[in-house]
Write an enzyme that holds these catalytic residues in place. Structure first.
Site, PDB file in Angstrom:
ATOM      1  N   GLY A 115      53.051  96.780 -12.225  1.00  0.00           N
ATOM      2  CA  GLY A 115      52.188  97.814 -11.665  1.00  0.00           C
ATOM      3  C   GLY A 115      51.624  97.357 -10.328  1.00  0.00           C
ATOM      4  N   CYS A 116      51.121  98.299  -9.543  1.00  0.00           N
ATOM      5  CA  CYS A 116      50.644  97.976  -8.195  1.00  0.00           C
ATOM      6  C   CYS A 116      49.381  97.118  -8.232  1.00  0.00           C
ATOM      7  CB  CYS A 116      50.437  99.239  -7.376  1.00  0.00           C
ATOM      8  SG  CYS A 116      49.384 100.487  -8.149  1.00  0.00           S
ATOM      9  N   HIS A 117      48.308  97.607  -8.862  1.00  0.00           N
ATOM     10  CA  HIS A 117      47.091  96.803  -8.960  1.00  0.00           C
ATOM     11  C   HIS A 117      47.379  95.483  -9.675  1.00  0.00           C
ATOM     12  CE1 HIS A 117      44.349  99.917  -7.517  1.00  0.00           C
ATOM     13  NE2 HIS A 117      44.878 100.777  -8.366  1.00  0.00           N
ATOM     14  N   ALA A 118      48.203  95.553 -10.716  1.00  0.00           N
ATOM     15  CA  ALA A 118      48.528  94.357 -11.485  1.00  0.00           C
ATOM     16  C   ALA A 118      49.231  93.319 -10.631  1.00  0.00           C
ATOM     17  CB  ALA A 118      49.397  94.732 -12.686  1.00  0.00           C
ATOM     18  N   SER A 119      50.105  93.751  -9.736  1.00  0.00           N
ATOM     19  CA  SER A 119      50.819  92.804  -8.868  1.00  0.00           C
ATOM     20  C   SER A 119      49.844  91.983  -8.038  1.00  0.00           C
ATOM     21  CB  SER A 119      51.783  93.560  -7.943  1.00  0.00           C
ATOM     22  OG  SER A 119      52.813  94.176  -8.681  1.00  0.00           O
TER      23      SER A 119
END
Length: 306
Positions: A115-119
């Protein structure tokens, strides 16, 4: 013979961005479903089973359904949804985390794209946990600022509407129940035993991302040295000089790029680590294409913008 690639959900934001990165390449064959049949289950089944690699750019339930339509043991899958990121039968698609992650992606039949935030969070925290700089039960806080394209077509239309809510001119904090959908993912991948306090924020810019993890009681120079050593030699994840290259950080600095840069700031008693990247690049479609390249044994940067 060129590998056959199919994008299930090409019309969404992530799917379109993957297509943009693949459309001009001559080392793969893109399988394109007729526009009027893109939601036809049997037609999708044919394309999924004809592909060497299938990208799933779908809501979670639809992604799970797409996997169930694959009836052979040869189609490899890269799922851009949240559906399989904590599934132990799927390999997590962030090659720079470790040699083991990269090797798993290379040989995988099923890759869960981050995921974007997770990255942004994981790129900072995983190496610090793995190297013993912070413990698995550390109480972490993270604020993550993203461009509005991260919300997909509905949010893009909302922000680009000439009659939009004038409050959109400012940043918008959301996820106020503190149960953001990326939290299980970051805990699982980083091995955390305590969920971080995570605050996502949308800004009035199309794409770009700045995810900042706050580390009280941790020496910033030690963090910088650890991250620099961990990502040494990587092409798509780099660490800026200590303190960054200017006295402020703009979230859209790497918009249009498929790389990620970590910026460590602070002193002996307090640290912040900011992951700077494009939410549509290393935060989604760029990462998916990188994973495809690795799975095909190609240079991981092929078709990407560094």
């Amino acid at each position: 013979m060129k590998p056959k690639i199919y994008i299930d959900g090409k019309e969404g934001t992530t799917g379109l961005q993957i297509y943009e990165r693949l459309g001009g390449r001559d080392d793969i064959e893109l399988l394109l479903i007729d526009e009027d049949k893109r939601k036809d289950t049997e037609e999708r089944r044919k394309f999924l089973n004809a592909a060497d690699i299938a990208f799933l750019c779908l809501p979670d339930a639809a992604a799970k359904e797409a996997v169930s339509l694959i009836e052979n043991d040869t189609t490899r899958v890269i799922d851009a949804s949240t559906a399989h990121r904590t599934d132990p039968d799927w390999d997590y698609g962030f090659a720079e985390l470790s040699k083991a992650h990269r090797e798993a992606i290379k040989n995988s039949m099923r890759v869960a794209n981050p995921g974007c935030h997770a990255s942004g969070f994981i790129s900072s925290v995983y190496p610090l946990v793995a190297n013993g700089i912070i413990a698995e039960d550390t109480a972490l806080t993270c604020a993550s600022l993203t461009g509005y394209s991260g919300g997909g077509k509905k949010m893009i239309a909302e922000y680009q509407d000439e009659n939009r809510d004038p409050r959109h001119d400012s940043e918008r904090i959301y996820g106020l129940n503190l149960h953001h959908k990326h939290l299980p993912e970051v805990g699982y991948i980083c091995g955390l035993t305590q969920a971080p306090v995570f605050v996502p924020i949308v800004g009035d810019f199309y794409k770009g991302m700045a995810t900042t993890v706050m580390l009280p009681g941790v020496d910033a120079h030690l963090v910088h040295a650890t991250l620099t050593r961990h990502y040494e030699g990587q092409q798509l994840v780099t660490v800026a000089p200590f303190g960054g290259e200017e006295p402020m950080i703009y979230a859209n600095t790497l918009a249009g790029h498929d790389s990620l840069k970590l910026i460590v700031c602070g002193h002996e008693e307090q640290t912040i680590v900011t992951a700077l990247f494009d939410n549509l690049g290393k935060g989604a479609s760029g990462a998916a294409v990188q994973n495809m390249n690795i799975m095909l044994g190609l240079d991981e940067t092929t078709g990407l913008n560094l």
